[in-house]
Write a protein that holds these residues in place. Structure first.
Motif, PDB file in Angstrom:
ATOM      1  N   UNK A  17       0.845  -1.180   0.000  1.00 47.56           N
ATOM      2  CA  UNK A  17       0.000   0.000   0.000  1.00 47.56           C
ATOM      3  C   UNK A  17       0.885   1.237   0.000  1.00 47.56           C
ATOM      4  N   UNK A  18       0.625   2.137  -0.919  1.00 47.21           N
ATOM      5  CA  UNK A  18       1.491   3.288  -1.081  1.00 47.21           C
ATOM      6  C   UNK A  18       1.169   4.392  -0.107  1.00 47.21           C
ATOM      7  N   UNK A  19       2.155   5.245   0.102  1.00 40.42           N
ATOM      8  CA  UNK A  19       1.992   6.494   0.831  1.00 40.42           C
ATOM      9  C   UNK A  19       1.604   6.314   2.277  1.00 40.42           C
ATOM     10  N   UNK A  20       2.285   5.412   2.972  1.00 37.95           N
ATOM     11  CA  UNK A  20       2.018   5.263   4.393  1.00 37.95           C
ATOM     12  C   UNK A  20       3.365   5.222   5.102  1.00 37.95           C
ATOM     13  N   UNK A  21       3.630   6.255   5.881  1.00 37.17           N
ATOM     14  CA  UNK A  21       4.940   6.433   6.492  1.00 37.17           C
ATOM     15  C   UNK A  21       4.845   6.463   7.999  1.00 37.17           C
ATOM     16  N   UNK A  22       5.998   6.569   8.673  1.00 29.60           N
ATOM     17  CA  UNK A  22       6.017   6.561  10.128  1.00 29.60           C
ATOM     18  C   UNK A  22       5.245   7.733  10.696  1.00 29.60           C
ATOM     19  N   UNK A  23       4.638   7.495  11.859  1.00 34.04           N
ATOM     20  CA  UNK A  23       3.947   8.547  12.582  1.00 34.04           C
ATOM     21  C   UNK A  23       4.977   9.495  13.178  1.00 34.04           C
ATOM     22  N   UNK A 225      10.406  13.445  -2.623  1.00 34.51           N
ATOM     23  CA  UNK A 225      10.608  14.873  -2.357  1.00 34.51           C
ATOM     24  C   UNK A 225       9.560  15.712  -3.086  1.00 34.51           C
ATOM     25  N   UNK A 226       9.254  15.319  -4.339  1.00 28.55           N
ATOM     26  CA  UNK A 226       8.245  16.066  -5.092  1.00 28.55           C
ATOM     27  C   UNK A 226       6.855  15.891  -4.477  1.00 28.55           C
ATOM     28  N   UNK A 227       6.516  14.657  -4.111  1.00 28.71           N
ATOM     29  CA  UNK A 227       5.204  14.410  -3.511  1.00 28.71           C
ATOM     30  C   UNK A 227       5.056  15.156  -2.186  1.00 28.71           C
ATOM     31  N   UNK A 228       6.130  15.201  -1.388  1.00 31.68           N
ATOM     32  CA  UNK A 228       6.080  15.937  -0.128  1.00 31.68           C
ATOM     33  C   UNK A 228       5.963  17.441  -0.328  1.00 31.68           C
ATOM     34  N   UNK A 229       6.313  17.911  -1.529  1.00 30.67           N
ATOM     35  CA  UNK A 229       6.259  19.351  -1.788  1.00 30.67           C
ATOM     36  C   UNK A 229       4.858  19.817  -2.180  1.00 30.67           C
ATOM     37  N   UNK A 330     -11.449  17.628  -3.762  1.00 32.98           N
ATOM     38  CA  UNK A 330     -10.181  18.218  -3.341  1.00 32.98           C
ATOM     39  C   UNK A 330      -9.185  17.098  -3.113  1.00 32.98           C
ATOM     40  N   UNK A 331      -7.981  17.454  -2.743  1.00 32.31           N
ATOM     41  CA  UNK A 331      -6.945  16.505  -2.339  1.00 32.31           C
ATOM     42  C   UNK A 331      -6.323  17.043  -1.062  1.00 32.31           C
ATOM     43  N   UNK A 332      -6.591  16.362   0.056  1.00 31.03           N
ATOM     44  CA  UNK A 332      -6.015  16.759   1.337  1.00 31.03           C
ATOM     45  C   UNK A 332      -4.972  15.732   1.736  1.00 31.03           C
ATOM     46  N   UNK A 333      -3.710  16.078   1.555  1.00 27.07           N
ATOM     47  CA  UNK A 333      -2.557  15.214   1.877  1.00 27.07           C
ATOM     48  C   UNK A 333      -2.742  13.788   1.373  1.00 27.07           C
ATOM     49  N   UNK A 334      -3.308  13.626   0.178  1.00 28.81           N
ATOM     50  CA  UNK A 334      -3.476  12.307  -0.417  1.00 28.81           C
ATOM     51  C   UNK A 334      -4.834  11.687  -0.228  1.00 28.81           C
ATOM     52  N   UNK A 335      -5.738  12.366   0.482  1.00 28.66           N
ATOM     53  CA  UNK A 335      -7.121  11.906   0.646  1.00 28.66           C
ATOM     54  C   UNK A 335      -7.995  12.733  -0.289  1.00 28.66           C
ATOM     55  N   UNK A 336      -8.586  12.070  -1.298  1.00 28.08           N
ATOM     56  CA  UNK A 336      -9.322  12.775  -2.359  1.00 28.08           C
ATOM     57  C   UNK A 336     -10.765  12.283  -2.416  1.00 28.08           C
ATOM     58  N   UNK A 337     -11.708  12.962  -1.765  1.00 31.10           N
ATOM     59  CA  UNK A 337     -13.120  12.562  -1.813  1.00 31.10           C
ATOM     60  C   UNK A 337     -13.767  12.924  -3.141  1.00 31.10           C
ATOM     61  N   UNK A 338     -14.800  12.153  -3.535  1.00 33.62           N
ATOM     62  CA  UNK A 338     -15.522  12.443  -4.772  1.00 33.62           C
ATOM     63  C   UNK A 338     -17.005  12.193  -4.578  1.00 33.62           C
ATOM     64  N   UNK A 377      -4.319   8.859  -2.557  1.00 29.12           N
ATOM     65  CA  UNK A 377      -3.423   9.155  -3.683  1.00 29.12           C
ATOM     66  C   UNK A 377      -2.345  10.161  -3.284  1.00 29.12           C
ATOM     67  N   UNK A 378      -1.358   9.758  -2.518  1.00 28.21           N
ATOM     68  CA  UNK A 378      -0.293  10.711  -2.169  1.00 28.21           C
ATOM     69  C   UNK A 378       0.488  11.197  -3.374  1.00 28.21           C
TER      70      UNK A 378
END
Length: 434
Positions: A17-23, A225-229, A330-338, A377-378
């Motif tokens: 699963x993509x885009x899941x990092x340490x707390x 780095x680009x995704x974090x930007x 919208x896209x909030x830090x990789x959470x995109x509701x529709x 979608x991060x």
């Protein structure tokens, strides 16, 4: 219900699963640090309670034993450790005292649960939490030897919980209490007689979870780095390199009817008043308009609704193809509701088997519906594998049996769907995104 959550677990476990990092602490919040996945094995201890049954024409009260329900959870720490989102399904129930005449089945599925941690989850810290969940409860009294009593369901009920977590390295121990506010059942002890039975309104939960980072070993530093930007809140199509992409998707689902059936209330009051399906797959083919922040898709589903009690078996098989269009908000830090609209063609096969005879009917219907959901979608439109959740509501879904309305008012819940974009994969192989 059990099948859907089992399939979901296998899917989650087999995927990176993509885009899941340490707390992380609040001082170092980044897009790819937004969430961290975990799997948890736990047990819920349910107290003894009073059941009721008939012996001849005499009403008898008796004690159901304490039970231990083992449960598997899939979840994640989100919002940099301040929240948990999770689903669960039961594994096995153990009665703590045997009984030769009666038994009980009580299961609790968390369809979607959320917990709030006032202090962010961290290793070697004790952390309290409170939560609420959309749950499904099943309850059946087993009276031997026939064991043909109905299994009643509450498929859209709210539960609450509270507890504490303590983490060490990748592990965390949980001690909590679950609260079931809707614990009264109008249970049919025969075809014509009903009794109010109250199941326990709480259970004690113990659990051990293992949290993991699923991106450390496969992330590209330049891409990360680009995704974090990316801004915290932005358009999903921000910096899209293509107008759109085709996709294929598959994921486990379950369906609920939200309204009572006039037909069942009249003819079979001892069956569930609202229907719930077994597990099935939602399969879709579609096209995402990256720059327009929307998608359109054709979806195939085939839920089956089945229940039986006191010599009656009722089965509904639905085969459905839906055309839908949805807009990302919208896209909030990789959470995109529709949210969007759909129209479905339904082929419905209804059958019932009773002591008095059998019945088979077929219906073909066009049903309008509403689609809502969200993508994880991060990487925005760069990712070729994403996770999607769909809910479809068909408020007018119904048919008639012997002139009486069988109301579905159906909600389809696609727990998680794996969405694959082949064109994005090809572009990533050519290093177009780098």
């Amino acid at each position: 219900m059990r099948q859907i959550f089992l399939v979901a677990f296998v899917l989650f476990y087999s995927l990176n699963v993509s885009a899941q990092r340490d707390t992380l602490p609040a001082t170092d919040k980044k897009r790819l640090d937004f969430a961290k996945t975990y799997f948890e094995l736990g047990g819920n201890l349910l107290p003894s309670f009073t059941g009721k049954r008939l012996s001849g024409n005499e009403l008898i009260s008796f004690k159901h034993p304490e039970t231990l329900n083992t449960t598997l959870y899939w979840g994640g720490f989100h919002f940099w450790g301040h929240a948990e989102l999770y689903v669960s399904f039961p594994l096995k129930q153990f009665s703590l005292k045997s009984n030769d005449e009666t038994d009980v089945e009580f299961t609790h599925y968390t369809v979607t649960g959320a917990r709030f941690l006032p202090w962010a989850y961290q290793e070697k810290k004790l952390r309290p939490y409170v939560g609420i969940g959309w749950s499904a409860l099943d309850f059946k009294q087993v009276v031997k030897p026939d064991e043909d009593q109905p299994k009643l369901e509450k498929n859209f009920t709210w539960t609450a919980d509270a507890g504490i977590l303590y983490g060490y390295k990748n592990f965390a121990a949980r001690l909590g209490v679950n609260y079931y506010p809707d614990n009264t059942w109008n249970y049919p002890i025969s075809k014509t007689k009903f009794q109010k039975i109250k199941t326990p309104n709480f259970s004690v939960q113990l659990g051990l979870l293992y949290a993991m980072d699923l991106t450390k070993s496969n992330g590209d530093p330049t891409i990360n780095e680009r995704w974090n930007s990316y801004p915290e809140v932005s358009s999903l199509g921000l910096n899209a390199s293509s107008f759109g992409d085709f996709f294929a998707a598959i994921g486990p689902s379950v369906s609920f009817s939200l309204a009572e059936s006039e037909y069942n209330n009249s003819e079979y009051p001892y069956l569930n008043k609202k229907q719930a399906s077994g597990g099935y797959f939602d399969i879709a083919l579609g096209y995402q308009f990256n720059t327009a922040n929307m998608f359109t898709a054709i979806s195939f589903r085939n839920p089956k609704f089945e229940q039986q009690a006191y010599g009656t078996r009722q089965t509904i098989k639905k085969t459905s193809v839906a055309l839908e269009t949805a807009k990302f908000l919208t896209d909030y830090t990789g959470f995109a509701p529709f949210i969007g609209l759909n129209v479905a063609y339904d082929h419905i096969e209804y059958s019932e088997i009773t002591d008095e005879g059998n019945k088979k009917l077929t219906f073909n219907k066009i049903e309008p519906g509403i689609t809502i959901g969200w993508d994880i979608v991060p990487g925005k439109s760069e990712e070729f594998l994403i996770l999607r959740t769909n809910l479809r509501w068909y408020p007018f879904s119904s048919f008639k049996v012997d002139g009486k309305k069988f109301n579905f008012n159906q909600l389809e819940y696609n727990l998680i769907q794996l969405v694959f974009y082949p064109e994005r994969l090809l572009r990533s192989k050519k290093n177009i995104f780098k």
